[in-house]
Write a protein that holds these residues in place. Structure first.
Motif, mmCIF file in Angstrom:
data_model
loop_
_atom_site.group_PDB
_atom_site.id
_atom_site.type_symbol
_atom_site.label_atom_id
_atom_site.label_comp_id
_atom_site.label_asym_id
_atom_site.label_seq_id
_atom_site.Cartn_x
_atom_site.Cartn_y
_atom_site.Cartn_z
ATOM 1 N N LYS A 158 -4.045 -1.432 -49.533
ATOM 2 C CA LYS A 158 -5.443 -1.071 -49.332
ATOM 3 C C LYS A 158 -6.278 -2.185 -48.731
ATOM 4 O O LYS A 158 -7.450 -1.974 -48.411
ATOM 5 C CB LYS A 158 -6.074 -0.611 -50.638
ATOM 6 C CG LYS A 158 -6.226 -1.673 -51.727
ATOM 7 C CD LYS A 158 -7.069 -1.118 -52.891
ATOM 8 C CE LYS A 158 -7.160 -2.103 -54.051
ATOM 9 N NZ LYS A 158 -5.989 -1.984 -54.951
ATOM 10 N N SER A 169 -8.791 3.031 -46.969
ATOM 11 C CA SER A 169 -8.643 3.983 -48.062
ATOM 12 C C SER A 169 -8.001 5.266 -47.575
ATOM 13 O O SER A 169 -8.315 5.757 -46.486
ATOM 14 C CB SER A 169 -10.005 4.302 -48.691
ATOM 15 O OG SER A 169 -9.873 5.341 -49.651
ATOM 16 N N ASP A 172 -7.415 4.098 -55.382
ATOM 17 C CA ASP A 172 -8.460 4.623 -54.515
ATOM 18 C C ASP A 172 -9.506 5.380 -55.334
ATOM 19 O O ASP A 172 -10.705 5.297 -55.068
ATOM 20 C CB ASP A 172 -7.843 5.566 -53.467
ATOM 21 C CG ASP A 172 -7.695 4.916 -52.101
ATOM 22 O OD1 ASP A 172 -8.428 3.952 -51.818
ATOM 23 O OD2 ASP A 172 -6.863 5.386 -51.305
#
Length: 280
Positions: A195, A208, A257
């Motif tokens: 990420k 993301s 996330d």
């Protein structure tokens, strides 16, 4: 000297929930990810949250001239992405001045120009990874300073553990402004299954597979972690690191996330109550 035996962290039964933070008790106020009846409704939501992410960056002091770009993929046309306009301060970004661009850097909707560096880096990542829906980059003080070290973050805290084995260091094109397409391809290659990235001598990037809110929050968090590690290193003392098993456990529960999205809801509520002009 006796050997220290680490006890593996136990796995939590989430009972079908996305996170341990979601309440099991019914009827309590808690943020819920919205659903949409059509593309137009979804698009408006994404554009508003993109503006919110830009305003959040302004609150954090992430501005540096025209540097910095945030993107989110269009829900109806995934080959296109919405981004902040070139040479407009983060605090002045609003729904009406966002631009929509393709992977070639051509503006297909909006009046403003696109940031060339933003196009090169973000378009390459979006194109190479169809699952990545949003991405953030800015020239921040601590992230840029830490990027000069060319190393990953250490798991010095629970917050830093959120990035444990979930970020990379990109050494290619270090310090060279990213205006050539090949630079974007090298960054795209690095975003396989992570990420965040620390681009050596350049700064931080986050992506993301969930939302622009998640990408924005993890960028804010990554900058904060860089600041904390620099502060610790400045003391000359060697910190006690979170053990590997516990760092992975923390990452699983506070580094997803979804958790990034959830964290951002507090920022979003503050912005809605204090900056109504972002919806213009």
């Amino acid at each position: 000297m006796s050997q220290v035996i680490e006890t593996p962290a136990k796995t939590i039964d989430l009972k079908g929930r996305m996170s341990i933070y979601q309440p099991e008790q019914e009827g309590l106020i808690f943020p819920e990810f919205p659903s949409f009846s059509n593309h137009a409704e979804h698009r408006r939501h994404l554009k508003e949250r993109l503006v919110g992410a830009c305003r959040a960056f302004a609150l954090q002091g992430f501005d540096y001239g025209f540097a910095g770009h945030l993107t989110v993929r269009d829900p109806e046309h995934p080959e296109l992405y919405w981004t902040n306009p070139m040479a407009v301060h983060f605090s002045q970004v609003k729904v009406s001045n966002l631009i929509l661009a393709d992977h070639e850097g051509r503006v297909v909707e909006g009046k403003y120009a696109i940031n060339r560096a933003g196009f090169v880096l973000h378009a390459a990542v979006h194109e190479a990874h169809p699952d990545i829906v949003a991405m953030c980059h800015a020239h921040t003080v601590y992230g840029t300073a830490f990027a000069s070290l060319g190393k990953k973050l250490d798991p010095i805290s629970q917050d830093a553990a959120a990035f444990y084995e979930d970020h990379v260091v990109i050494g290619d094109e270090a310090g060279q402004v990213a205006v050539e397409v090949k630079a974007g391809h090298k960054v795209a290659d690095a975003f396989k299954g992570v990420k965040a990235a620390i681009h050596q001598n350049h700064g931080l990037l986050t992506a993301s597979r969930h939302s622009i809110e998640s990408a924005a929050f993890w960028f804010i968090a990554l900058e904060r972690c860089c600041q904390q590690q620099l502060m610790i290193e400045a003391t000359g003392a060697k910190p006690r690191l979170v053990p590997e098993d516990k760092a992975r456990y923390s990452r699983e529960h506070v580094g997803s996330d979804y958790i990034g999205w959830l964290h951002f809801q507090t920022i979003w509520d503050q912005l809605v109550n204090t900056q109504p002009d972002m919806f213009d």
